[in-house]
Design a protein around this motif. Structure first.
Motif, short mmCIF file in Angstrom:
data_model
loop_
_atom_site.label_atom_id
_atom_site.label_comp_id
_atom_site.label_asym_id
_atom_site.label_seq_id
_atom_site.Cartn_x
_atom_site.Cartn_y
_atom_site.Cartn_z
N ASN A 264 -15.64 -21.83 -18.90
CA ASN A 264 -16.49 -22.97 -18.34
C ASN A 264 -15.96 -23.57 -17.18
OD1 ASN A 264 -18.99 -22.66 -20.03
ND2 ASN A 264 -17.89 -24.11 -21.55
N GLY B 222 -20.23 -28.72 -24.36
CA GLY B 222 -21.07 -28.04 -23.31
C GLY B 222 -22.29 -29.17 -22.85
N LEU C 81 -23.01 -29.67 -18.89
CA LEU C 81 -23.97 -29.49 -18.30
C LEU C 81 -24.40 -30.53 -17.27
CD1 LEU C 81 -27.10 -27.91 -18.50
CD2 LEU C 81 -27.63 -29.67 -20.13
N GLY D 282 -24.69 -22.63 -18.78
CA GLY D 282 -24.56 -23.26 -20.32
C GLY D 282 -25.12 -22.31 -21.21
#
Length: 702
Positions: free
Chosen positions: A83, A206, A210, A244
């Protein structure tokens, strides 16, 4: 591919696998990755999550995948590192188009959600809600409860293992493996409880990532690259949502794997086999469902084709399952054969059946327990009992002859020695026995009963109450263990009846391999075989093992020149085995607590024995009752204090007192002065037999 696998195995053997993986994670965080590198790593992340899911599905029990908590942690950390790496590329190159962060993110942003970032936001939100609120939260709760109940049940499981070990049902190695398995199970569920927190935190991360990427992308695109709001919104939102989704889908797969493995039950089948065997075991459930779906399909306005098609498939499956269940019954029916009258013949000695030395008779409901083809374990348990007793007592226990007896109750059994019943009981083969060892912390639903071997309070419970009963402190055993433990207890009590001339001759033949001259001088030159048999039976009757056959034979050879009486020879052998006898009673303790007789009473007994010819003493019944009551009370007090009850007396009266109290006071050990080793310190804890003066005068010899 094979070269890659060999390289990975070599790294694992050298202990470099984990350090290399951690270095790669740090590199993903620090070093900018090209789009192709992101594609490979995201694909690897998805593949890893699917592999983990398949392993959890096909594992027979949770401990078969005991490394799962660590794998879950590493996969979560790798996904977070990805990520960070993808966020760097999205924010740096997002203004160039939706393919700036690689084809994988672009595919998820364009194809999966149709290039509509509003739809993407909704899909992403639903995935996060499913992962965070449903799967992860539920799996975390199950892990927490499983860890708590596993830790609470550990003492009961340890006691059950000790009970099986003491009954001879398992060996020391098997007991050690079972204890290690219990510890590993507790560690596994504890680790899963902690690992589920990482998954939960990953879901929260997460959501935050975002919003950070969308806001950061809009700011960078509009302020640094002079992009229009609509273009910046489209590019960065699609890239962020694609990123995502690529992260959340493997996260959802791993969360599902976590939920599956913590809700699994130990079984000999994988999950697919369990679903098929348990969900469709009864065709009636599938048939009723198909009928309901078919009725719904007949209602006007309903999707008739879909409902009726599924009803037809369900009906066909119901018919097939019903036929499959009937098929084994038809195959098992034996063919009928015409009865032929037996040939007439004269009787012979073969028609006289000898009695079984050890016999076990069972009712018809207990036949599956002794049938290995039906999964019966009683034969193996009895073999374990024979092996354990043979090692403890010092001679081979004869085989147990098992037969059915229609005169018994359906669930009753009877144990016989030399054709004479010595014990019986009634068990429930489909249930388990929860035994109260003396202190429990609650009650369990079931049928109250008494454990047949030791007379303890017990309850017959359903198997699904097993863990609950162990948590409350009960010792839980199955029906086969109940019978095997009862058999072991009776064989120990009647060990002297199992030893005969053949067994003693086998012991002497075995001893002759190492000490041939000793055996040659002993039997039959010094003592007849019958006398040796009687001496060994006397030892077993007083719960003294005969493993040290060499010391026993040397003592008999030494004293046989002075006496041929089996009782006197037994007393001499007891002196030779004194160290073993005392160690069996008091272990390696340096001090031996003993109960002594009042000197006046001991003198009365000695004088009484001197006036008899058969080794028996006679004294006033009131004095005997007084002595018995005092010894019984003192024995109970010693046992409550956790100490052995030992009565120390003069050698001439030891044998008579031992026979007098052997059955009435089972926990009392009667020793002679010369049987206590010189390195043991004696501590007199009580003196008994101080009778009233009137009784002593009546007991005195004329």
């Amino acid at each position: 591919m094979e070269q890659v696998l060999n390289t990975m195995k070599e790294l694992g053997r050298n202990g470099l696998g984990a350090p290399v993986l951690l270095v790669l994670m740090l590199a993903m965080v620090v070093v900018p990755l090209p789009p192709l590198g992101l594609d490979m790593l995201f694909t690897f992340n998805i593949s890893l999550s699917l592999i983990v899911l398949m392993v959890t599905i096909y594992a027979m029990r949770p401990l078969d995948f005991g490394i799962f908590p660590t794998v879950l942690l590493i996969a979560t950390l790798m996904r977070l590192a990805l990520n960070i790496a993808s966020t760097r590329v999205v924010l740096l190159e997002g203004h160039t188009g939706t393919d700036a962060a690689g084809k994988v993110i672009e595919a998820f942003g364009e194809f999966v959600i149709g290039g509509n970032y509003a739809v993407g936001l909704v899909v992403f939100a639903i995935l996060v809600i499913i992962n965070f609120v449903v799967v992860t939260k539920g799996a975390g709760r199950v892990s927490e409860v499983s860890a708590r109940f596993t830790l609470d049940a550990m003492p009961g499981k340890q006691m059950a293992i000790d009970a099986d070990l003491n009954a001879g049902l398992i060996s020391q190695d098997e007991a050690r493996n079972k204890r290690e398995e219990i510890t590993a199970e507790a560690d596994f569920y504890g680790s899963m409880d902690g690992a589920s927190k990482f998954v939960r935190g990953d879901a929260i991360a997460g959501i935050l990532i975002l919003f950070i990427n969308i806001l950061g992308g809009l700011g960078i695109g509009m302020l640094q690259h002079d992009m229009a709001f609509a273009d910046a919104m489209r590019n960065y939102t699609l890239l962020t949502i694609g990123d995502g989704l690529v992260a959340q889908i493997p996260s959802l797969v791993l969360s599902t794997a976590t939920a599956i493995i913590v809700t699994r039950v130990n079984s000999s089948q994988n999950m697919s086999s369990q679903v098929l065997s348990q969900l469709f075991e009864n065709p009636a459930s599938l048939g009723v469902t198909s009928a309901v779906i078919g009725l719904l399909g007949l209602i006007p306005g309903m999707p008739n084709f879909a409902f009726l098609t599924l009803a037809a498939i369900g009906g066909a499956a119901t018919w097939w399952l019903s036929q499959r269940r009937r098929q084994p019954v038809a195959e098992e029916a034996p063919p009928e054969e015409p009865e032929t009258p037996p040939e007439a013949r004269d009787l012979s000695w073969d028609d006289v059946a000898p009695v079984d030395i050890i016999g076990l008779e069972v009712g018809y409901r207990l036949i599956p327990l002794v049938d290995r083809n039906q999964g019966g374990q009683l034969m193996d348990r009895i073999k374990g009992v024979r092996k354990k007793l043979s090692q403890e007592l010092g001679f081979l226990i004869q085989p147990v002859h098992i037969r059915d007896n229609l005169d018994l109750g359906p669930s009753a059994y009877r144990i016989t020695l030399n054709g004479v019943p010595v014990g019986e009981g009634d068990i429930q083969p489909e249930r388990e026995l929860a035994i109260n060892p003396g202190q429990v912390y609650g009650s369990v639903p079931g049928t109250a009963t008494t454990e047949p071997a030791f007379g303890l309070e017990a309850v017959w419970i359903d198997p699904d109450q097993h863990d609950n009963a162990q948590t409350l402190g009960y010792t839980v055993v199955d029906a086969s263990t109940v019978v095997a433990t009862h058999l072991s207890s009776l064989l120990q009590q009647h060990a002297s009846e199992l030893l005969g001339h053949e067994e003693v001759q086998q012991l002497l033949d075995t001893l002759a391999r190492t000490s041939p001259k000793l055996v040659e001088d002993l039997v039959p030159n010094t003592l007849p075989l019958g006398t040796v048999v009687k001496v060994l039976q006397n030892l077993l009757e007083e719960r003294i093992p005969i493993r040290d056959m060499r010391s026993i034979a040397e003592t008999l050879a030494e004293h046989a020149g002075r006496t041929q009486d089996a009782g006197n020879l037994t007393a001499s052998v007891r002196v030779a085995l004194g160290r073993s006898i005392v160690q069996h009673i008091n272990g390696l303790q340096h001090e031996l607590p003993v109960i002594a007789l009042d000197p006046s009473l001991e003198q009365i007994l000695l004088q009484s024995l001197q006036g008899t010819q058969e080794g028996g003493a006679g004294f006033e019944p009131g004095l005997a009752e007084h002595l018995h009551q005092a010894l019984a009370n003192r024995t109970q007090q010693q046992e409550m204090n956790g100490q052995p009850a030992v009565l120390l007396v003069a050698p001439p009266v030891r044998n008579w007192l031992a026979r007098l109290f052997r059955h009435s006071i089972p926990g009392l050990h009667v020793l002679a002065y010369d049987e206590v080793p010189d390195n043991k310190q004696i501590k007199v804890v009580a003196t008994v037999g101080q009778a009233p003066a009137g009784l002593q005068q009546q007991a005195a010899p004329a």
